[in-house]
Write an enzyme that holds these catalytic residues in place. Structure first.
Site, PDB file in Angstrom:
ATOM      1  N   GLU A   1       0.875  -1.171   0.000  1.00 22.97           N
ATOM      2  CA  GLU A   1       0.000   0.000   0.000  1.00 22.97           C
ATOM      3  C   GLU A   1       0.907   1.214   0.000  1.00 22.97           C
ATOM      4  OE1 GLU A   1      -3.104   0.071  -0.363  1.00 22.97           O
ATOM      5  OE2 GLU A   1      -4.080  -1.669   0.545  1.00 22.97           O
TER       6      GLU A   1
ATOM      7  N   CYS B   1      -2.305   8.326   2.850  1.00 25.39           N
ATOM      8  CA  CYS B   1      -1.928   7.798   1.537  1.00 25.39           C
ATOM      9  C   CYS B   1      -2.921   8.157   0.437  1.00 25.39           C
ATOM     10  CB  CYS B   1      -1.744   6.281   1.609  1.00 25.39           C
ATOM     11  SG  CYS B   1      -3.196   5.394   2.198  1.00 25.39           S
TER      12      CYS B   1
END
Length: 476
Positions: free
Chosen positions: A218, A252
């Protein structure tokens, strides 16, 4: 925070491997208990978790409750209640041809083994415990390494996790890159789940490749925003600004930069200013409703990017000695600007004026694929055009950040933004593998005679049936 001695890590791994071989994590009743215990660990010590995150990030409690503590409690409970559904063998007798039905073709979802979870500092709880939740549901044992940049959270996790979860199956290790490197070098063949930046992600993938270890990465990236000139500009500005200031931009899927047509740039900036003053009447640096930058290194990196920008700062830009930075809006930014060099990961919002929506799409296509793409539009044709002509791990129309709250949706990247998925069933699937089987009945032998030598002309003709199937005509 006391680091785990590197020479202890092989013994930890060996203990967890022994537990997995013994089937400690196999029982659904046991997995359910561990998942409920995960929720209890968070709820019983709620204030301690919140204070640890405040100490590490200065994040407002109002952001931590829904995005970390509440999310882990809710999703742990959901995972516990869904175990039977997720783990149920899939018998395929309804979809295979009649002559294969008696073979009982079945797909089982089996645990991969002992997995390694390496978490980041920006959302330290959800990005370590959510993957752990998937590992528990799948029947894996796990080593969890939280980030050394969130020392208060990490120390609390190391203290509390063995009091709630079975320490023969789940362990926390603390330390910097050397500890993580050692954890990866001890023949970790089951799975590595890493959340963080692309630079470290490449190191993880390289290390995993030595042992053919599957990985989930990720990685984030520069998540762009497209604002349709026909959309409600004020509403778009309000939602974008909220997404940019959440966790002080350190997420993110943070909206990284905005594409808006040139003739709408000033209207968009005016709306951003209006909502900035609504959110922070006395200014962001005097507010308790925004966090701070995690450490001096990241703080100086952001100030350096701002110092080199060729764009015009139209809002914010001020900092203080407490690692706090005002939400900062910069207009007339180009692709060659310092602010476009890397993922910003801070409360800085560049605006890139474009000639058209097609121009925005073209610029997005020219860059690495982001984890999230945001599009503010009510035009179905533009939505279709963006979907057809861009690549991103995820896409959200008409809002930011909130997409992560949908329990049923997977989160995962593509290309430079990562690979693999998490969140509830998708996390369970990450730490499972599909183990297929058949159970050939004895009385099927008559139908199998054709496969045995000697290969007569009749057998060859029968076995070649599918090779000579008619292929339908097709025309473009």
């Amino acid at each position: 925070m006391q680091f785990t001695p590197v020479n202890e890590i092989p013994a930890i791994r060996k203990e967890l491997e022994a537990s997995f071989r013994k089937g400690v994590a196999q029982s659904l009743k046991w997995r359910r208990h561990q998942l409920y215990q995960l929720a209890r660990m968070v709820q019983d010590h709620l204030d301690e978790w919140v204070q640890a995150i405040i100490a590490d990030l200065g994040r407002p409690i109002a952001e931590t409750y829904p995005s970390e503590t509440g999310l882990i409690i809710e999703r742990s409970i959901i995972s516990a209640t869904q175990l039977e559904t997720w783990t149920a063998p899939e018998v395929l007798t309804e979809v295979v041809p009649d002559w294969q039905k008696s073979w009982k073709p079945t797909i089982y979802r089996a645990a991969k083994g002992v997995v390694l979870i390496i978490g980041p500092w920006n959302y330290p709880m959800v990005l370590t415990l959510q993957p752990l939740m998937g590992a528990i549901a799948a029947g894996c044992c796990a080593v969890v390494k939280p980030s050394e940049l969130s020392p208060h959270y990490s120390a609390l996790l190391a203290k509390l996790l063995p009091k709630y979860l079975d320490p023969s199956a789940y362990r926390v290790i603390l330390g910097g890159p050397d500890v993580g490197a050692q954890a990866m070098e001890i023949r970790c063949k089951s799975h590595i789940f890493f959340t963080g930046g692309g630079k470290v992600g490449r190191i993880i993938a390289t290390a995993a490749g030595k042992h053919l270890t599957p990985v989930t990465l990720e990685l984030g990236g520069k998540s762009p925003i497209i604002v349709d000139p026909n959309y409600d500009i004020k509403l778009a500005a309000k939602r974008i600004l909220w997404g940019k200031i959440s966790n002080c931009g350190q997420i993110c899927v943070c909206p990284d930069h905005v594409f808006v047509v040139r003739e709408k740039q000033e209207e968009f900036i005016a709306a951003l200013k209006e909502y900035y003053h609504q959110f922070f009447p006395d200014g962001a640096l005097a507010s308790d409703s925004i966090g701070r930058i995690v450490n001096e290194a990241h703080f100086n990196r952001l100030k350096g990017l701002l110092a080199r920008t060729k764009g015009n700062i139209v809002l914010g830009g001020q900092t203080d000695d407490k690692l706090r930075m005002e939400p900062t809006i910069i207009k007339d930014v180009t692709q060659e600007d310092s602010l476009m060099e890397e993922e910003l990961f801070g409360p800085i919002l560049p605006i890139l004026p474009v000639d058209s929506m097609e121009d925005a799409i073209s610029q997005i296509r020219s860059r690495p694929h982001p984890l999230m793409l945001y599009v503010f539009t009510d035009d179905p044709k533009l939505k279709k055009n963006v979907l057809a002509n861009t690549l991103s791990g995820n896409i959200a129309f008409n809002d930011t950040f909130q997409a992560l709250s949908v329990n049923e949706l997977p989160l995962g990247g593509v290309g430079d933004s990562g690979c693999g998925y998490q969140i509830l069933r998708h996390g369970f699937n990450t730490f499972s593998y599909l183990r297929s089987s058949i159970d050939m009945p004895r009385d099927a032998e008559a139908s199998l005679e054709v496969r045995y030598p000697p290969y007569t002309k009749e057998k060859v003709a029968f076995l070649g049936t599918t090779s000579f199937m008619n292929i339908p005509d097709s025309h473009l």
